[in-house]
Design a protein around this motif. Structure first.
Motif, PDB file in Angstrom:
ATOM      1  N   TYR A 131      29.203  67.603 -69.970  1.00 49.97           N
ATOM      2  CA  TYR A 131      29.229  69.054 -70.364  1.00 49.97           C
ATOM      3  C   TYR A 131      27.864  70.097 -69.876  1.00 49.97           C
ATOM      4  O   TYR A 131      26.941  69.436 -69.911  1.00 49.97           O
ATOM      5  CB  TYR A 131      29.474  69.691 -71.847  1.00 49.97           C
ATOM      6  CG  TYR A 131      29.650  70.793 -72.329  1.00 49.97           C
ATOM      7  CD1 TYR A 131      30.508  71.677 -72.080  1.00 49.97           C
ATOM      8  CD2 TYR A 131      28.312  71.212 -72.933  1.00 49.97           C
ATOM      9  CE1 TYR A 131      30.631  73.037 -72.508  1.00 49.97           C
ATOM     10  CE2 TYR A 131      28.501  72.932 -73.290  1.00 49.97           C
ATOM     11  CZ  TYR A 131      29.391  73.374 -73.168  1.00 49.97           C
ATOM     12  OH  TYR A 131      29.660  74.880 -73.633  1.00 49.97           O
ATOM     13  N   ASP A 132      28.118  71.120 -69.303  1.00 51.92           N
ATOM     14  CA  ASP A 132      26.862  72.065 -68.954  1.00 51.92           C
ATOM     15  C   ASP A 132      27.371  73.469 -69.460  1.00 51.92           C
ATOM     16  O   ASP A 132      28.258  73.951 -68.776  1.00 51.92           O
ATOM     17  CB  ASP A 132      26.876  72.007 -67.724  1.00 51.92           C
ATOM     18  CG  ASP A 132      25.426  72.722 -67.010  1.00 51.92           C
ATOM     19  OD1 ASP A 132      25.166  73.595 -67.719  1.00 51.92           O
ATOM     20  OD2 ASP A 132      25.230  72.788 -65.876  1.00 51.92           O
ATOM     21  N   ARG A 133      26.592  73.744 -70.386  1.00 54.87           N
ATOM     22  CA  ARG A 133      27.083  75.261 -70.970  1.00 54.87           C
ATOM     23  C   ARG A 133      26.709  76.402 -70.179  1.00 54.87           C
ATOM     24  O   ARG A 133      27.211  77.279 -70.306  1.00 54.87           O
ATOM     25  CB  ARG A 133      26.134  75.451 -72.609  1.00 54.87           C
ATOM     26  CG  ARG A 133      24.941  75.612 -72.245  1.00 54.87           C
ATOM     27  CD  ARG A 133      24.173  75.537 -73.599  1.00 54.87           C
ATOM     28  NE  ARG A 133      22.733  76.069 -73.381  1.00 54.87           N
ATOM     29  CZ  ARG A 133      22.267  77.361 -73.717  1.00 54.87           C
ATOM     30  NH1 ARG A 133      22.954  78.104 -74.447  1.00 54.87           N
ATOM     31  NH2 ARG A 133      20.925  77.329 -73.667  1.00 54.87           N
ATOM     32  N   ASN A 134      25.977  76.235 -69.192  1.00 49.29           N
ATOM     33  CA  ASN A 134      25.747  77.148 -68.147  1.00 49.29           C
ATOM     34  C   ASN A 134      27.102  77.179 -67.238  1.00 49.29           C
ATOM     35  O   ASN A 134      26.980  78.211 -66.318  1.00 49.29           O
ATOM     36  CB  ASN A 134      24.361  76.814 -67.188  1.00 49.29           C
ATOM     37  CG  ASN A 134      23.286  76.948 -67.899  1.00 49.29           C
ATOM     38  OD1 ASN A 134      23.128  77.869 -68.892  1.00 49.29           O
ATOM     39  ND2 ASN A 134      22.329  75.922 -68.003  1.00 49.29           N
ATOM     40  N   LYS A 135      27.761  76.423 -67.165  1.00 45.96           N
ATOM     41  CA  LYS A 135      29.171  76.420 -66.245  1.00 45.96           C
ATOM     42  C   LYS A 135      30.417  76.632 -67.057  1.00 45.96           C
ATOM     43  O   LYS A 135      31.327  76.526 -66.486  1.00 45.96           O
ATOM     44  CB  LYS A 135      29.101  75.087 -65.421  1.00 45.96           C
ATOM     45  CG  LYS A 135      28.159  74.983 -64.567  1.00 45.96           C
ATOM     46  CD  LYS A 135      28.163  73.376 -63.818  1.00 45.96           C
ATOM     47  CE  LYS A 135      27.136  73.330 -62.813  1.00 45.96           C
ATOM     48  NZ  LYS A 135      27.369  72.152 -62.248  1.00 45.96           N
ATOM     49  N   ILE A 136      30.249  77.309 -68.123  1.00 45.01           N
ATOM     50  CA  ILE A 136      31.417  77.578 -69.014  1.00 45.01           C
ATOM     51  C   ILE A 136      32.189  78.515 -68.497  1.00 45.01           C
ATOM     52  O   ILE A 136      33.679  78.403 -68.444  1.00 45.01           O
ATOM     53  CB  ILE A 136      31.133  77.981 -70.643  1.00 45.01           C
ATOM     54  CG1 ILE A 136      32.315  77.723 -71.322  1.00 45.01           C
ATOM     55  CG2 ILE A 136      30.413  79.184 -70.849  1.00 45.01           C
ATOM     56  CD1 ILE A 136      32.922  76.206 -71.591  1.00 45.01           C
ATOM     57  N   LYS A 137      31.959  79.486 -68.192  1.00 40.71           N
ATOM     58  CA  LYS A 137      32.669  80.564 -67.228  1.00 40.71           C
ATOM     59  C   LYS A 137      33.442  79.986 -65.946  1.00 40.71           C
ATOM     60  O   LYS A 137      34.738  80.217 -65.772  1.00 40.71           O
ATOM     61  CB  LYS A 137      31.915  81.890 -66.867  1.00 40.71           C
ATOM     62  CG  LYS A 137      31.367  82.707 -68.038  1.00 40.71           C
ATOM     63  CD  LYS A 137      30.713  83.978 -67.313  1.00 40.71           C
ATOM     64  CE  LYS A 137      30.329  84.886 -68.469  1.00 40.71           C
ATOM     65  NZ  LYS A 137      29.671  86.044 -68.018  1.00 40.71           N
ATOM     66  N   ASP A 138      32.854  78.940 -65.206  1.00 44.78           N
ATOM     67  CA  ASP A 138      33.387  78.284 -64.213  1.00 44.78           C
ATOM     68  C   ASP A 138      34.487  77.741 -64.553  1.00 44.78           C
ATOM     69  O   ASP A 138      35.632  77.574 -63.925  1.00 44.78           O
ATOM     70  CB  ASP A 138      32.338  77.514 -63.551  1.00 44.78           C
ATOM     71  CG  ASP A 138      31.169  78.283 -62.516  1.00 44.78           C
ATOM     72  OD1 ASP A 138      31.683  79.654 -62.372  1.00 44.78           O
ATOM     73  OD2 ASP A 138      30.408  77.739 -62.230  1.00 44.78           O
TER      74      ASP A 138
END
Length: 142
Positions: free
Chosen positions: A51-58
């Motif tokens: 998980y990478d919260r910076n990529k949630i929109k992606d």
């Protein structure tokens, strides 16, 4: 005519709930013959879940695109995401397919180890929608 037939044949089920409420369990057990789409699938790698919260929109764009592609191929789809805010459901409803919204209300351990304070915050922010509420271990297919 083909458009009408497609609309009748394809179904979309949206399963929403906080982490650990049984979304994936309900999807896999009750809608085993549907294509399962989740934003979490974006973070699955050959090394496991990353998980990478910076990529949630992606991740959510990936999920919506996967739903669209499968519905267009004539497949029934179940999408299981938190959908805490009602606006998060809107793009799926706008696809124009017969849709059922289900809310899971179980309280289990999150398989993605979401911290308890985050789960509590999500519970407080969770917006109600006119949906069927189920505990996946107590209910069958809806």
């Amino acid at each position: 005519m083909l458009g009408k037939e497609k609309e009748i044949l394809n179904k979309l089920v949206i399963i929403r709930g906080i982490p650990g409420s049984g979304k994936t369990t309900l999807a896999k057990e009750s809608y085993y013959d549907f294509v399962l789409c989740e934003a979490d699938q974006y973070f699955e790698t050959e090394n496991g879940y990353e998980y990478d919260r910076n990529k949630i929109k992606d991740a959510h764009a990936f999920c919506l695109d996967k739903v669209k592609q499968n519905l267009e191929k004539g497949k029934d789809v179940v999408v299981a995401n938190t959908f805490v805010k009602l606006w998060e459901i809107e793009p799926y409803l706008k696809l124009g397919y017969p849709t059922k919204v289900v809310e899971t209300i179980g309280e289990y351990e999150s398989i993605h180890n979401v911290p308890k304070d985050v789960v509590e915050r999500m519970k407080k922010q969770f917006e109600q929608y006119e949906s069927v509420q189920v505990d996946p271990l107590e209910e069958g297919r809806l």
